[in-house]
Design a protein around this motif. Structure first.
Motif, PDB file in Angstrom:
ATOM      1  N   GLY A  73      36.622  33.193  39.264  1.00 17.81           N
ATOM      2  CA  GLY A  73      35.228  32.802  39.210  1.00 17.81           C
ATOM      3  C   GLY A  73      35.100  31.329  38.890  1.00 17.81           C
ATOM      4  O   GLY A  73      35.825  30.811  38.036  1.00 17.81           O
ATOM      5  N   ALA A  74      34.192  30.668  39.586  1.00 14.03           N
ATOM      6  CA  ALA A  74      33.842  29.278  39.263  1.00 14.03           C
ATOM      7  C   ALA A  74      32.599  29.356  38.383  1.00 14.03           C
ATOM      8  O   ALA A  74      31.565  29.870  38.802  1.00 14.03           O
ATOM      9  N   PHE A  75      32.728  28.860  37.158  1.00 11.43           N
ATOM     10  CA  PHE A  75      31.660  28.966  36.174  1.00 11.43           C
ATOM     11  C   PHE A  75      31.158  27.594  35.786  1.00 11.43           C
ATOM     12  O   PHE A  75      31.934  26.642  35.680  1.00 11.43           O
ATOM     13  N   ALA A  76      29.859  27.520  35.526  1.00 12.81           N
ATOM     14  CA  ALA A  76      29.278  26.298  34.973  1.00 12.81           C
ATOM     15  C   ALA A  76      29.885  26.071  33.591  1.00 12.81           C
ATOM     16  O   ALA A  76      30.531  26.958  33.024  1.00 12.81           O
ATOM     17  N   ASP A  77      29.679  24.895  33.057  1.00 11.43           N
ATOM     18  CA  ASP A  77      30.260  24.548  31.759  1.00 11.43           C
ATOM     19  C   ASP A  77      29.873  25.501  30.634  1.00 11.43           C
ATOM     20  O   ASP A  77      30.556  25.584  29.627  1.00 11.43           O
ATOM     21  N   ASP A  78      28.777  26.258  30.817  1.00 15.26           N
ATOM     22  CA  ASP A  78      28.371  27.222  29.783  1.00 15.26           C
ATOM     23  C   ASP A  78      29.281  28.447  29.747  1.00 15.26           C
ATOM     24  O   ASP A  78      29.165  29.280  28.855  1.00 15.26           O
ATOM     25  N   ASP A  79      30.196  28.582  30.718  1.00 12.13           N
ATOM     26  CA  ASP A  79      31.131  29.693  30.848  1.00 12.13           C
ATOM     27  C   ASP A  79      30.417  31.028  31.041  1.00 12.13           C
ATOM     28  O   ASP A  79      30.983  32.086  30.828  1.00 12.13           O
ATOM     29  N   VAL A  80      29.165  30.995  31.438  1.00 10.36           N
ATOM     30  CA  VAL A  80      28.389  32.203  31.658  1.00 10.36           C
ATOM     31  C   VAL A  80      27.868  32.251  33.091  1.00 10.36           C
ATOM     32  O   VAL A  80      27.912  33.292  33.736  1.00 10.36           O
ATOM     33  N   THR A  81      27.400  31.134  33.601  1.00  8.42           N
ATOM     34  CA  THR A  81      26.775  31.088  34.918  1.00  8.42           C
ATOM     35  C   THR A  81      27.840  31.052  36.009  1.00  8.42           C
ATOM     36  O   THR A  81      28.595  30.085  36.129  1.00  8.42           O
ATOM     37  N   LEU A  82      27.880  32.118  36.802  1.00 10.96           N
ATOM     38  CA  LEU A  82      28.842  32.228  37.897  1.00 10.96           C
ATOM     39  C   LEU A  82      28.311  31.481  39.113  1.00 10.96           C
ATOM     40  O   LEU A  82      27.251  31.803  39.640  1.00 10.96           O
ATOM     41  N   LEU A  83      29.064  30.479  39.544  1.00 10.11           N
ATOM     42  CA  LEU A  83      28.672  29.662  40.689  1.00 10.11           C
ATOM     43  C   LEU A  83      29.317  30.141  41.986  1.00 10.11           C
ATOM     44  O   LEU A  83      28.815  29.868  43.076  1.00 10.11           O
ATOM     45  N   GLY A  84      30.435  30.822  41.867  1.00 13.30           N
ATOM     46  CA  GLY A  84      31.150  31.318  43.040  1.00 13.30           C
ATOM     47  C   GLY A  84      32.327  32.157  42.619  1.00 13.30           C
ATOM     48  O   GLY A  84      32.694  32.187  41.438  1.00 13.30           O
ATOM     49  N   TYR A  85      32.919  32.858  43.578  1.00 10.21           N
ATOM     50  CA  TYR A  85      34.085  33.679  43.267  1.00 10.21           C
ATOM     51  C   TYR A  85      35.019  33.748  44.467  1.00 10.21           C
ATOM     52  O   TYR A  85      34.628  33.465  45.604  1.00 10.21           O
ATOM     53  N   ALA A  86      36.247  34.173  44.199  1.00  7.72           N
ATOM     54  CA  ALA A  86      37.217  34.516  45.237  1.00  7.72           C
ATOM     55  C   ALA A  86      37.900  35.809  44.807  1.00  7.72           C
ATOM     56  O   ALA A  86      38.607  35.833  43.789  1.00  7.72           O
ATOM     57  N   PHE A  87      37.640  36.897  45.534  1.00  3.67           N
ATOM     58  CA  PHE A  87      38.336  38.168  45.324  1.00  3.67           C
ATOM     59  C   PHE A  87      39.632  38.092  46.116  1.00  3.67           C
ATOM     60  O   PHE A  87      39.599  37.830  47.326  1.00  3.67           O
ATOM     61  N   CYS A  88      40.760  38.324  45.474  1.00  6.16           N
ATOM     62  CA  CYS A  88      42.054  38.195  46.137  1.00  6.16           C
ATOM     63  C   CYS A  88      42.882  39.465  45.977  1.00  6.16           C
ATOM     64  O   CYS A  88      42.666  40.245  45.047  1.00  6.16           O
ATOM     65  N   ILE A  89      43.851  39.636  46.875  1.00  8.34           N
ATOM     66  CA  ILE A  89      44.760  40.775  46.820  1.00  8.34           C
ATOM     67  C   ILE A  89      46.158  40.278  47.181  1.00  8.34           C
ATOM     68  O   ILE A  89      46.349  39.669  48.247  1.00  8.34           O
ATOM     69  N   PHE A  90      47.123  40.534  46.302  1.00 11.26           N
ATOM     70  CA  PHE A  90      48.520  40.259  46.641  1.00 11.26           C
ATOM     71  C   PHE A  90      49.002  41.372  47.558  1.00 11.26           C
ATOM     72  O   PHE A  90      48.853  42.554  47.251  1.00 11.26           O
ATOM     73  N   GLN A  91      49.563  40.996  48.708  1.00  8.93           N
ATOM     74  CA  GLN A  91      50.036  41.966  49.688  1.00  8.93           C
ATOM     75  C   GLN A  91      51.504  41.704  49.999  1.00  8.93           C
ATOM     76  O   GLN A  91      51.940  40.548  50.054  1.00  8.93           O
ATOM     77  N   GLN A  92      52.237  42.798  50.209  1.00  3.91           N
ATOM     78  CA  GLN A  92      53.643  42.696  50.572  1.00  3.91           C
ATOM     79  C   GLN A  92      53.991  43.923  51.409  1.00  3.91           C
ATOM     80  O   GLN A  92      53.494  45.022  51.143  1.00  3.91           O
ATOM     81  N   HIS A  93      54.811  43.724  52.418  1.00  2.97           N
ATOM     82  CA  HIS A  93      55.194  44.821  53.311  1.00  2.97           C
ATOM     83  C   HIS A  93      56.663  45.153  53.091  1.00  2.97           C
ATOM     84  O   HIS A  93      57.504  44.913  53.960  1.00  2.97           O
ATOM     85  N   GLU A  94      56.948  45.710  51.931  1.00  2.00           N
ATOM     86  CA  GLU A  94      58.331  46.078  51.616  1.00  2.00           C
ATOM     87  C   GLU A  94      58.770  47.245  52.504  1.00  2.00           C
ATOM     88  O   GLU A  94      57.995  48.155  52.773  1.00  2.00           O
ATOM     89  N   HIS A  95      60.002  47.179  52.953  1.00  2.00           N
ATOM     90  CA  HIS A  95      60.635  48.265  53.714  1.00  2.00           C
ATOM     91  C   HIS A  95      59.936  48.556  55.040  1.00  2.00           C
ATOM     92  O   HIS A  95      60.025  49.662  55.554  1.00  2.00           O
ATOM     93  N   SER A  96      59.230  47.574  55.599  1.00  2.00           N
ATOM     94  CA  SER A  96      58.591  47.760  56.900  1.00  2.00           C
ATOM     95  C   SER A  96      59.635  47.642  58.001  1.00  2.00           C
ATOM     96  O   SER A  96      60.544  46.817  57.926  1.00  2.00           O
ATOM     97  N   ASN A  97      59.481  48.443  59.021  1.00  2.00           N
ATOM     98  CA  ASN A  97      60.393  48.360  60.166  1.00  2.00           C
ATOM     99  C   ASN A  97      60.111  47.151  61.033  1.00  2.00           C
ATOM    100  O   ASN A  97      60.998  46.707  61.767  1.00  2.00           O
ATOM    101  N   ILE A  98      58.897  46.609  60.970  1.00  4.27           N
ATOM    102  CA  ILE A  98      58.556  45.524  61.889  1.00  4.27           C
ATOM    103  C   ILE A  98      58.117  44.232  61.203  1.00  4.27           C
ATOM    104  O   ILE A  98      58.157  43.172  61.813  1.00  4.27           O
ATOM    105  N   LEU A  99      57.660  44.298  59.958  1.00  3.01           N
ATOM    106  CA  LEU A  99      57.152  43.100  59.290  1.00  3.01           C
ATOM    107  C   LEU A  99      58.156  42.578  58.281  1.00  3.01           C
ATOM    108  O   LEU A  99      58.840  43.347  57.605  1.00  3.01           O
ATOM    109  N   ASP A 101      59.427  40.810  54.835  1.00  3.04           N
ATOM    110  CA  ASP A 101      59.074  41.097  53.440  1.00  3.04           C
ATOM    111  C   ASP A 101      58.587  39.827  52.746  1.00  3.04           C
ATOM    112  O   ASP A 101      59.258  39.265  51.890  1.00  3.04           O
ATOM    113  N   ILE A 102      57.424  39.364  53.164  1.00  4.32           N
ATOM    114  CA  ILE A 102      56.829  38.184  52.543  1.00  4.32           C
ATOM    115  C   ILE A 102      55.697  38.630  51.625  1.00  4.32           C
ATOM    116  O   ILE A 102      55.161  39.725  51.767  1.00  4.32           O
ATOM    117  N   THR A 103      55.330  37.773  50.704  1.00  7.38           N
ATOM    118  CA  THR A 103      54.175  38.023  49.855  1.00  7.38           C
ATOM    119  C   THR A 103      53.038  37.131  50.333  1.00  7.38           C
ATOM    120  O   THR A 103      53.203  35.931  50.520  1.00  7.38           O
TER     121      THR A 103
END
Length: 172
Positions: A73-99, A101-103
């Motif tokens: 979250g990007a917060f104003a200096d008051d640490d309360v007001t949310l100015l923006g966000y980025a929802f993220c997910i770490f993904q990995q294809h372990e043991h894939s036959n075709i992909l 194994d990168i993160t």
């Protein structure tokens, strides 16, 4: 995978800072999630509902508690007001036959509050995501952008992202 996910220290930017979102931020996360939903609904009302919520409070609590799904979250200096966000997910294809194994750090959702746009908050959030991905040893950062949102696509291209696959449809 044991990696640093960028939540232990807040990134400081002029007039704001970036930190991991917490349960106390859920109400503001919902506000911005609704803004994204409305953009998608306006572009594709056949697919996206209006006035809905993407996640329940319980689902957001689960996401926020999982180190594999950091929400910055990007917060104003008051640490309360949310100015923006980025929802993220770490993904990995372990043991894939075709992909290999990168993160990957996948950006599931990035939003800057309508009232705060034009202040480079989205760029700061994206740079923070890149820093986290690098420190976690990720190979790449990916995201999807709807073709009905050309402004978002242009923003991501200005940041240096390039298409790596294209989704297609035929409406019946």
């Amino acid at each position: 995978m044991s990696v640093e996910h960028g939540c232990s220290q807040a990134a400081m930017i002029s007039g704001m800072h970036i930190r991991c979102a917490e349960t106390r931020d859920i109400e503001q996360l919902h506000k911005l999630l609704r803004q994204v939903l409305e953009v998608h609904h306006m572009g594709r009302p056949d697919l996206f509902k209006t006035g809905a919520t993407k996640y329940t409070n319980d689902e957001l609590c689960t996401i926020l508690a999982n180190e594999q799904t950091p929400v910055f979250g990007a917060f104003a200096d008051d640490d309360v007001t949310l100015l923006g966000y980025a929802f993220c997910i770490f993904q990995q294809h372990e043991h894939s036959n075709i992909l290999t194994d990168i993160t990957t750090l996948y950006i599931d959702d990035l939003c800057v509050d309508e009232s705060a746009r034009g202040q480079h908050i989205g760029t700061a959030l994206y740079q923070h995501v890149l820093d986290v991905a690098r420190s976690a040893g990720c190979y790449n950062v990916t995201l999807n952008v709807w073709s009905c949102n050309p402004g978002a696509q242009a923003f991501y291209e200005r940041l240096g992202l390039t298409p790596y696959k294209v989704g297609m449809e035929q409406i019946l």
